[in-house]
Design a protein around this motif. Sequence first.
Motif, PDB file in Angstrom:
ATOM      1  N   ARG A   1      -3.661  14.789  -4.424  1.00 40.89           N
ATOM      2  CA  ARG A   1      -4.843  13.969  -4.171  1.00 40.89           C
ATOM      3  C   ARG A   1      -5.213  14.060  -2.706  1.00 40.89           C
ATOM      4  NH1 ARG A   1      -4.015   8.489  -7.479  1.00 40.89           N
ATOM      5  NH2 ARG A   1      -4.109   9.355  -9.569  1.00 40.89           N
TER       6      ARG A   1
ATOM      7  N   TYR B   1       4.220   8.121  -4.582  1.00 38.17           N
ATOM      8  CA  TYR B   1       3.312   8.776  -3.642  1.00 38.17           C
ATOM      9  C   TYR B   1       4.189   9.570  -2.682  1.00 38.17           C
ATOM     10  CZ  TYR B   1      -0.725   6.069  -5.191  1.00 38.17           C
ATOM     11  OH  TYR B   1      -1.758   5.539  -5.934  1.00 38.17           O
TER      12      TYR B   1
ATOM     13  N   VAL C   1      -2.898   3.990   2.352  1.00 36.61           N
ATOM     14  CA  VAL C   1      -3.884   4.064   1.272  1.00 36.61           C
ATOM     15  C   VAL C   1      -3.560   3.033   0.186  1.00 36.61           C
ATOM     16  CG1 VAL C   1      -2.684   5.907   0.004  1.00 36.61           C
ATOM     17  CG2 VAL C   1      -5.125   5.647  -0.259  1.00 36.61           C
TER      18      VAL C   1
ATOM     19  N   ALA D   1      -7.355  11.668   0.436  1.00 31.62           N
ATOM     20  CA  ALA D   1      -8.010  10.426   0.856  1.00 31.62           C
ATOM     21  C   ALA D   1      -8.592  10.673   2.245  1.00 31.62           C
ATOM     22  CB  ALA D   1      -7.010   9.277   0.873  1.00 31.62           C
TER      23      ALA D   1
ATOM     24  N   GLY E   1      -5.583   5.346   9.454  1.00 35.15           N
ATOM     25  CA  GLY E   1      -6.263   4.800   8.278  1.00 35.15           C
ATOM     26  C   GLY E   1      -7.008   3.528   8.627  1.00 35.15           C
TER      27      GLY E   1
ATOM     28  N   TYR F   1      -7.153   4.777   4.586  1.00 33.60           N
ATOM     29  CA  TYR F   1      -7.691   5.917   3.851  1.00 33.60           C
ATOM     30  C   TYR F   1      -8.250   5.448   2.515  1.00 33.60           C
ATOM     31  CZ  TYR F   1      -5.586   9.158   7.144  1.00 33.60           C
ATOM     32  OH  TYR F   1      -5.277   9.856   8.277  1.00 33.60           O
ATOM     33  N   VAL F   2      -9.315   6.104   2.077  1.00 34.73           N
ATOM     34  CA  VAL F   2      -9.930   5.823   0.776  1.00 34.73           C
ATOM     35  C   VAL F   2      -9.715   7.053  -0.101  1.00 34.73           C
ATOM     36  CG1 VAL F   2     -12.081   5.333  -0.438  1.00 34.73           C
ATOM     37  CG2 VAL F   2     -11.640   4.299   1.806  1.00 34.73           C
ATOM     38  N   GLN F   3      -9.106   6.837  -1.266  1.00 33.11           N
ATOM     39  CA  GLN F   3      -8.804   7.943  -2.170  1.00 33.11           C
ATOM     40  C   GLN F   3     -10.048   8.486  -2.854  1.00 33.11           C
ATOM     41  OE1 GLN F   3      -5.224   7.923  -4.695  1.00 33.11           O
ATOM     42  NE2 GLN F   3      -5.070   5.738  -4.220  1.00 33.11           N
ATOM     43  N   ALA F   4     -10.084   9.795  -3.006  1.00 34.47           N
ATOM     44  CA  ALA F   4     -11.086  10.407  -3.874  1.00 34.47           C
ATOM     45  C   ALA F   4     -10.724  10.009  -5.308  1.00 34.47           C
ATOM     46  CB  ALA F   4     -11.076  11.925  -3.719  1.00 34.47           C
TER      47      ALA F   4
ATOM     48  N   MET G   1      -5.198   3.121  -6.453  1.00 32.53           N
ATOM     49  CA  MET G   1      -6.389   2.817  -7.258  1.00 32.53           C
ATOM     50  C   MET G   1      -6.023   1.880  -8.402  1.00 32.53           C
ATOM     51  SD  MET G   1      -8.564   6.357  -7.398  1.00 32.53           S
ATOM     52  CE  MET G   1      -7.257   7.456  -7.877  1.00 32.53           C
TER      53      MET G   1
ATOM     54  N   ARG H   1       0.850  -1.183   0.000  1.00 31.53           N
ATOM     55  CA  ARG H   1       0.000   0.000   0.000  1.00 31.53           C
ATOM     56  C   ARG H   1       0.889   1.239   0.000  1.00 31.53           C
ATOM     57  NH1 ARG H   1      -5.425  -0.918   1.768  1.00 31.53           N
ATOM     58  NH2 ARG H   1      -5.447   1.123   2.768  1.00 31.53           N
TER      59      ARG H   1
END
Length: 140
Positions: free
Chosen positions: A104, A76, A65, A106, A113, A115-118, A68, A45
Motif C-alpha cells: 500500500r 503493517y 497512518v 500513503a 505524517g 499519512y493518508v492511505q490510498a 482504514m 495508529r
Amino acid sequence: MLTAESLRLAPASPPAWEGSFPDPFVVRHDGQWVAFGTGFAADGRAIPTLVSSDGVRWTEGPGAVKPMLGDPATEYWAPEVAHRDGKWFMYYSVGRGDQGHAMRVAVADRPAGPYVQAPYPVIDPGTCPFAIGAARFLHE
C-alpha cells in the motif's frame, strides 16, 4: 586483506531505542530524523515513529497512518518513505498475520505524517498474493 587491526570497532554504546522497533527505515529532513517501524504505535495508529534532532536521543512519536475503517489487515510491515514534488510517500505491506500481504501507499505533507492511505493496494493482490519490502526507485 582483512586483519584484526582493520576490523577494530568503536567502543560499544547504548542502543538508540530500548523498545521493540522492527524493520526500521530512517529519513532526515530539515535537521530532524524520523524513524518508521513495523506494527502499531501506542496511540493505535499503524507504523510507529521515533523522532530525533541529533540521531542519538529518540522520542516516541505518533503512529504514521490511521488504519482504514473495516480493513481486515492486522499487520503493517516494513515501511519505506520517499519524497517527491513536495509530498512524502510511505510504502508498506499490510496483511493478516503472515498471510495475504499487499503493498500500500500513503501520502503526507511532512515526513512524520500524518499519512493518508490510498483506498487500494499498489499491486493487485490477485497477481502478487504476498508483497512485502518495498524499495524506492526514482527514474529521471
